[in-house]
Design a protein around this motif. Structure first.
Motif, short mmCIF file in Angstrom:
data_model
loop_
_atom_site.label_atom_id
_atom_site.label_comp_id
_atom_site.label_asym_id
_atom_site.label_seq_id
_atom_site.Cartn_x
_atom_site.Cartn_y
_atom_site.Cartn_z
N GLY A 131 0.80 -1.22 0.00
CA GLY A 131 0.00 0.00 0.00
C GLY A 131 0.83 1.26 0.00
N ALA A 188 -0.04 4.02 -2.76
CA ALA A 188 -1.27 4.75 -2.43
C ALA A 188 -1.06 5.63 -1.20
N TRP A 224 -9.91 6.04 -3.26
CA TRP A 224 -10.54 5.74 -1.97
C TRP A 224 -9.65 5.98 -0.77
N ASN A 225 -8.50 6.58 -0.94
CA ASN A 225 -7.64 6.90 0.21
C ASN A 225 -6.89 8.19 -0.02
N ALA A 237 -3.17 1.77 1.18
CA ALA A 237 -4.27 0.98 0.64
C ALA A 237 -3.74 0.22 -0.57
N TYR A 262 -5.11 -1.56 -4.13
CA TYR A 262 -6.24 -1.62 -5.05
C TYR A 262 -6.14 -2.88 -5.90
N ARG A 296 -12.50 9.88 -1.14
CA ARG A 296 -11.32 9.72 -0.27
C ARG A 296 -11.72 9.71 1.20
N GLY A 346 -13.37 6.30 1.94
CA GLY A 346 -12.35 5.27 2.05
C GLY A 346 -11.50 5.41 3.31
N LEU A 353 -11.00 2.55 5.97
CA LEU A 353 -9.66 2.02 6.25
C LEU A 353 -9.29 2.15 7.72
N LEU A 364 -10.72 -2.77 -2.27
CA LEU A 364 -9.83 -1.92 -1.50
C LEU A 364 -9.36 -2.77 -0.33
N ASN A 395 -6.97 -3.20 3.02
CA ASN A 395 -6.28 -2.48 4.07
C ASN A 395 -5.04 -3.27 4.47
#
Length: 151
Positions: free
Chosen positions: A19, A22, A29-30, A36, A38, A97, A100, A104, A126, A128
């Protein structure tokens, strides 16, 4: 057990499930600062996600695909009616964001199944990487992946 896919440039394969990318740059989404991973529910969708983001010059580079096995009961499925109204905004949206980030930081599940922005009837996952169960996931050795030269 569900199988999901991640396509990355070969030189990032060793860290593809951390992750870190990201976390450094943020994603749909983060926000930056929160790691994260994907994934996509098919190789084709994973390839489309690359194609909509990567410059054309990147397509001939060395790529690889990683298959990830996720137990069904480790996946929470997002209800599309509960997603922020701007979740499909380009390149991303504060609403997505924030959604997410909240997931998360607060979910008991290691993975969240979401509609894909590219094809909303298909799904992204997604993951974690900080969830305690994430380290237990089975994922394949990265294998070479080539985009068709016509792309």
């Amino acid at each position: 057990m569900a199988t999901f896919f991640r396509i990355v440039q070969a030189h990032w394969a060793a860290t593809a499930m951390t992750g870190e990318g990201a976390r450094a740059h943020g994603g749909r989404w983060n926000p930056p600062g929160i790691p994260a991973v994907y994934l996509a529910e098919s190789r084709a969708l994973a390839a489309l996600e690359i194609l909509v983001h990567a410059p054309r010059e990147a397509i001939p580079l060395a790529w690889c695909v990683i298959e990830v096995k996720v137990p069904d009961d480790w996946i929470e499925t997002a209800n599309p009616a509960n997603l922020p109204g701007d979740w499909r905004a380009l390149p991303s949206s504060p609403g997505a964001r924030n959604f997410g980030e909240q997931w998360l930081l607060g979910s008991n599940y290691p993975a969240l199944k979401l509609p894909s922005t590219v094809i909303p009837e298909e799904h992204a996952l997604l993951l974690n990487p900080l969830h305690p169960d994430a380290a237990k996931l089975g994922f394949s050795t990265p294998r070479g992946f080539r985009f068709d030269a016509r792309l």
